[in-house]
Design a protein around this motif. Sequence first.
Motif, mmCIF file in Angstrom:
data_model
loop_
_atom_site.group_PDB
_atom_site.id
_atom_site.type_symbol
_atom_site.label_atom_id
_atom_site.label_comp_id
_atom_site.label_asym_id
_atom_site.label_seq_id
_atom_site.Cartn_x
_atom_site.Cartn_y
_atom_site.Cartn_z
ATOM 1 N N LEU A 239 -57.021 -64.865 -46.659
ATOM 2 C CA LEU A 239 -56.000 -65.779 -47.168
ATOM 3 C C LEU A 239 -54.632 -65.280 -46.733
ATOM 4 O O LEU A 239 -54.250 -64.146 -47.036
ATOM 5 C CB LEU A 239 -56.058 -65.851 -48.698
ATOM 6 C CG LEU A 239 -57.380 -66.315 -49.321
ATOM 7 C CD1 LEU A 239 -57.294 -66.286 -50.834
ATOM 8 C CD2 LEU A 239 -57.741 -67.708 -48.828
ATOM 9 N N PRO A 240 -53.876 -66.102 -46.001
ATOM 10 C CA PRO A 240 -52.564 -65.644 -45.500
ATOM 11 C C PRO A 240 -51.649 -65.158 -46.610
ATOM 12 O O PRO A 240 -50.914 -64.177 -46.443
ATOM 13 C CB PRO A 240 -52.003 -66.892 -44.815
ATOM 14 C CG PRO A 240 -53.194 -67.722 -44.491
ATOM 15 C CD PRO A 240 -54.216 -67.453 -45.552
ATOM 16 N N GLU A 241 -51.678 -65.826 -47.770
ATOM 17 C CA GLU A 241 -50.762 -65.410 -48.831
ATOM 18 C C GLU A 241 -51.124 -64.025 -49.349
ATOM 19 O O GLU A 241 -50.253 -63.265 -49.785
ATOM 20 C CB GLU A 241 -50.737 -66.430 -49.983
ATOM 21 C CG GLU A 241 -52.057 -66.667 -50.669
ATOM 22 C CD GLU A 241 -52.839 -67.832 -50.056
ATOM 23 O OE1 GLU A 241 -52.672 -68.059 -48.838
ATOM 24 O OE2 GLU A 241 -53.589 -68.479 -50.792
ATOM 25 N N ALA A 242 -52.405 -63.679 -49.278
ATOM 26 C CA ALA A 242 -52.811 -62.340 -49.710
ATOM 27 C C ALA A 242 -52.246 -61.286 -48.760
ATOM 28 O O ALA A 242 -51.815 -60.208 -49.185
ATOM 29 C CB ALA A 242 -54.325 -62.243 -49.778
ATOM 30 N N THR A 243 -52.251 -61.605 -47.482
ATOM 31 C CA THR A 243 -51.675 -60.680 -46.508
ATOM 32 C C THR A 243 -50.186 -60.482 -46.785
ATOM 33 O O THR A 243 -49.664 -59.366 -46.688
ATOM 34 C CB THR A 243 -51.889 -61.218 -45.080
ATOM 35 O OG1 THR A 243 -53.288 -61.381 -44.871
ATOM 36 C CG2 THR A 243 -51.309 -60.281 -44.044
ATOM 37 N N GLU A 244 -49.509 -61.568 -47.139
ATOM 38 C CA GLU A 244 -48.087 -61.463 -47.470
ATOM 39 C C GLU A 244 -47.867 -60.565 -48.687
ATOM 40 O O GLU A 244 -46.993 -59.696 -48.694
ATOM 41 C CB GLU A 244 -47.508 -62.863 -47.751
ATOM 42 C CG GLU A 244 -47.457 -63.755 -46.539
ATOM 43 C CD GLU A 244 -46.586 -63.168 -45.450
ATOM 44 O OE1 GLU A 244 -45.405 -62.896 -45.721
ATOM 45 O OE2 GLU A 244 -47.093 -62.927 -44.331
ATOM 46 N N VAL A 245 -48.670 -60.795 -49.707
ATOM 47 C CA VAL A 245 -48.519 -60.017 -50.935
ATOM 48 C C VAL A 245 -48.771 -58.541 -50.662
ATOM 49 O O VAL A 245 -48.008 -57.665 -51.090
ATOM 50 C CB VAL A 245 -49.476 -60.531 -52.032
ATOM 51 C CG1 VAL A 245 -49.524 -59.557 -53.216
ATOM 52 C CG2 VAL A 245 -49.059 -61.911 -52.511
ATOM 53 N N MET A 246 -49.827 -58.256 -49.923
ATOM 54 C CA MET A 246 -50.153 -56.854 -49.698
ATOM 55 C C MET A 246 -49.195 -56.198 -48.714
ATOM 56 O O MET A 246 -49.030 -54.978 -48.709
ATOM 57 C CB MET A 246 -51.602 -56.701 -49.228
ATOM 58 C CG MET A 246 -52.636 -57.129 -50.268
ATOM 59 S SD MET A 246 -52.317 -56.514 -51.957
ATOM 60 C CE MET A 246 -52.507 -54.745 -51.746
ATOM 61 N N THR A 247 -48.550 -56.996 -47.898
ATOM 62 C CA THR A 247 -47.480 -56.452 -47.061
ATOM 63 C C THR A 247 -46.302 -56.041 -47.938
ATOM 64 O O THR A 247 -45.698 -54.973 -47.750
ATOM 65 C CB THR A 247 -47.039 -57.485 -46.009
ATOM 66 O OG1 THR A 247 -48.159 -57.773 -45.166
ATOM 67 C CG2 THR A 247 -45.874 -56.968 -45.174
ATOM 68 N N ASP A 248 -45.973 -56.873 -48.903
ATOM 69 C CA ASP A 248 -44.920 -56.490 -49.852
ATOM 70 C C ASP A 248 -45.321 -55.240 -50.634
ATOM 71 O O ASP A 248 -44.485 -54.381 -50.929
ATOM 72 C CB ASP A 248 -44.648 -57.641 -50.835
ATOM 73 C CG ASP A 248 -43.878 -58.770 -50.189
ATOM 74 O OD1 ASP A 248 -43.323 -58.552 -49.095
ATOM 75 O OD2 ASP A 248 -43.841 -59.872 -50.765
ATOM 76 N N PHE A 249 -46.601 -55.170 -50.966
ATOM 77 C CA PHE A 249 -47.124 -53.994 -51.674
ATOM 78 C C PHE A 249 -46.895 -52.745 -50.818
ATOM 79 O O PHE A 249 -46.447 -51.701 -51.299
ATOM 80 C CB PHE A 249 -48.615 -54.218 -51.930
ATOM 81 C CG PHE A 249 -49.233 -53.326 -52.963
ATOM 82 C CD1 PHE A 249 -49.192 -53.662 -54.308
ATOM 83 C CD2 PHE A 249 -49.891 -52.161 -52.597
ATOM 84 C CE1 PHE A 249 -49.781 -52.851 -55.272
ATOM 85 C CE2 PHE A 249 -50.482 -51.346 -53.544
ATOM 86 C CZ PHE A 249 -50.424 -51.694 -54.887
ATOM 87 N N CYS A 250 -47.204 -52.878 -49.550
ATOM 88 C CA CYS A 250 -47.040 -51.777 -48.596
ATOM 89 C C CYS A 250 -45.567 -51.407 -48.441
ATOM 90 O O CYS A 250 -45.193 -50.232 -48.373
ATOM 91 C CB CYS A 250 -47.655 -52.229 -47.277
ATOM 92 S SG CYS A 250 -47.359 -51.215 -45.871
ATOM 93 N N ARG A 251 -44.698 -52.403 -48.406
ATOM 94 C CA ARG A 251 -43.256 -52.154 -48.279
ATOM 95 C C ARG A 251 -42.716 -51.388 -49.483
ATOM 96 O O ARG A 251 -41.791 -50.590 -49.359
ATOM 97 C CB ARG A 251 -42.496 -53.483 -48.133
ATOM 98 C CG ARG A 251 -42.629 -54.124 -46.766
ATOM 99 C CD ARG A 251 -42.018 -55.511 -46.743
ATOM 100 N NE ARG A 251 -40.597 -55.512 -47.098
ATOM 101 C CZ ARG A 251 -39.599 -55.260 -46.251
ATOM 102 N NH1 ARG A 251 -39.875 -54.979 -44.980
ATOM 103 N NH2 ARG A 251 -38.350 -55.279 -46.646
#
Lengths: 466, 562
Positions: free
Chosen positions: A331-343
Amino acid sequence: MNATSRARSVSGGGIGRRDIFGLLAGAAMWPSLARGRSSARATTSNGSLQRLLVLFATQGTVHSTWRMAPADAPDDKAWEFDLAGVQREAFSRCLEPLYAVREHILALDGLSLPMTQVFGVMPHHTGHAVALSGARPTLDGDYVTRVAGPSIDQLIAAQHPDPGPIGSLHYGQSFRPVCHDRTGAPIPSETDPALAFARLFPGPQDPQTLAGRRSVLDLVARQTDRMRARLGADDRRKLEQHQQMIRDLERQLETVQALACGPVVPPPEEPSDPVAAIDWHADAFTDLAITALACGHSRVATVYDPGPSCAYLGLECGNIHQDHAHVVGLLPEATEVMTDFCRYYARRLANVVQRLAAIPDGEQTLLDSTLVVLANELGSPNHDFWEYPLVLAGGSNHFRTGRYLHWPATDRITRPYGEVLIGPAHNRALVSVVRAFGIDTQQVGVDHVTGLDGNIDVTGALDRLT
Amino acid sequence: MKRRLWWVTRTSGRRSLAAGALAFAYVCACQATDSASVDTGSTEDDIVSPAEPACADVAPSPLRRLTPEQLVRTVDDLFPHLGWMPVMVGAEPDTGLDNAAEKQHPSALLVYQVHRNAVEIAARVVALPDGPTACDATPDPMACGGQFLETLLPKVLRRPATAKERLELRQLWQSAAQSTSLTAALELGLQALFQHPGFLYFDEVDDRELDADHPRAASWVAVGPYAMASRLSYLLWNTMPDDELFRAAAAEELLDVAAVQDQAKRMLADPRSDVAVINFARQVFELDKVDDIVPKHSVLPAWSDELQQAMREEMDRMVLASLARPESSLADLLLAEHTWVDAALADIYGVPAPMPGRWERRRLDPTQRVGLLTTPGFLAAHSVYTYASPVRRGVFVLSRLMCSPPPPPVDVDTNLPPDDGVPKTNRERFEAHVANPACAGCHAAIDGIGFGFEGYDAVGRYRTEDGGYPVDDSGTVRLDGEELPFEGAVELAHHLAASPQVSACAVRWWYAYAMGRAVTDVDRCELDRLEQRFADSGGNIRDLLVALVTSDAFRFKPKEAR
């Protein structure tokens, strides 16, 4: 001529730094050959480091948004580039918060965490146990109860010539233990910043009070020794360890008093807002760890940070792990969320680096002799183990920082529903870390994992770090 | 992180420090001795049959230490008005029972916390009106202070102090008194008491040789009377022995199986045993998981902090009502026909709400609900925050009620396929597990049970439709070697309650908790006997506990492992 064919071997397998800059010359945001030699902070002596600070992150890293591969950079070759000349816009989204401190970091791309697969129980359980130990876990059902060797913080603390009054510090509310003692038993963490502060800074005490407390501990140690003598072998070992820790505390009471730290202030009250409390916890524990390392309470500290909540990231309340981490890539939105998590973790690392760099240490700063490791329990948020990016920071007295390094995947190993090629196992990064502290070893944890073409050697330090 | 501290539940009948010290005076007069031997012959009791030979062996008893809950309750019993709770790290959560010796590792943090606790306790005790400072007003403050500490010493150790231990304590505080105040010297003495390894650990020093005619005289020893008093009190009350147990230990009555039985029955009739039952249940039945739920309000609009707290309280009430009565049985917990609701829970149950702040007993609709497994707390805690999880619910039943945990998912991608946008029920999404050959081996058993809970959503609300489609809550469970089909959680609960396998599993959990260690192959013989007795009693929990504490495994230990 394509990029790969122009490549020149580095250390017998990849392409050189000059070559990769040649490849990158056309990209305005990246450093060009015109910038000349690497601006990486060169070491003068490969000297030993003095302090280790581990920031332990959870939920893995979204490799696609972490990676900083310039156009046409070959996956199947080793390569590297300096970060100094890379413009902020060229940083990956995960690593962008590190832009301001890029000269101090080593971004390691292409490593793997095969132990979570080879010793597979639930990856979260295994990942916590092996990330800093590299050792075989002992299982009780799904759970890891201990591992077959100590974590790197314990290896370093045990052999440090001047370990400080407190052998090692462990902070943060952890899901599972990440540090293990010399027997492989899990080491608990301090979860209350105020109590942790009181342990480091008990306040002035008159010599008579101190002497009294030490005499009590001396008596307790002798009583423990008597009890030990009555017990069976396993219990004797347990009490031997306990008795040694009483003796350590006896010494610690006095030596902590003698440390000169200047004025220190206890952590502020925990905010009632749960979102604000996330930063409060992380700030409080990193402050304590940095202060303790600077004052000399200890030479090694581990700060476990469970990471931001959904609310912290501006999402509707829910569960990061189930709602987002597990479906990264789907899910693209999950990738976005986990990218923010990583940031979030990258921001925390940048903050720590800046804090350490601001503390003078003779002619240098504390950062030069302190290695900060941003470790993680997993490769990717959805439990993959073949991409395990690591970031090291500081420690320029030993490591050549300010670079991004890539290793190719060369070893075949099974994965769910098939096979996959993996790069160097993270055990080798652990060897590099331990060796940076003057410990002459070739192995941390296991010496091999089983691949499809035979055993995969996981010993020896990583190349190109120094 | 929210975490309710069940172990701080206060007991009634407080004693003042002075009264406690006086009541304990007889212990001071005792001397540690190992000269007695144990008559293990049969008595008139109904627990150990004279015809029943001893098992071939008993497993070693590894050294245990107080759990954090036990520490808090022990300090509270010693000084009810201290107004401060010690802090101590315990075994890692999620790895089993908190009193398991093999998970109680020493650590520098533990040693520091024990030290800090001792300093704080000592400072507070000397400040008590009836503490040692009261000695200042006596004709001989030194003698009074010494008496205070030496009276307290055996109570802290939970056994008589040896002459050496008394001398060490005396030397410590009297030496300090030469250079500081009496109060400061006594404070140091108190610090020593609360760091004493005999306080922190279960220091079983009074083992007894068996009578020569005992069939295991050559290889076993009996747990001594004071060690037995502590074993009983920390199992049945989760705190230190009371005066009656100390009296029985001093009189050496606890070497006798009938006396142990009598004490156990007395203790189980005391409200303090409720705390131990809850402490056991919260671990085995994973009651604490409710506290960790992080809801998503768009999916669970009914969620509130009040509901979360009510879910936990309802389960505690049901556990106590089901397991803490004299006639309690495991089936009572699994097949409870009534529950307790407040206003928040009444909404989930769809029953009339009590007045705000009130709890009222309600009869469950027998077609929809029965026992612990259909409480909203259990169902919500074994969901995945936004949707019901047949996997979590199934794994719980397999591992905690059937003692048949599925193997961990090795070499398998545990993720479900993404939602493809085609409407489907929760069950249909999870059926992908069984459709995948790599998963089917385990998930046929897990989901076969877990699908039985599809009649409840992620907050435990009963439902007949899921996403507009009829709910299918049929399943199968393999119990006692037989594949049993069922329709819904109510029928599943009846299967479980009637199963010898579930009964045996309950015995195994209680056994591990009572012994404070992992169950080993050596325990098989004793477990077989206890399982039979538990079955014969109709699953009566109190009978099981009495049988446990009178078993050979609880009362004896191998000689060579001392």
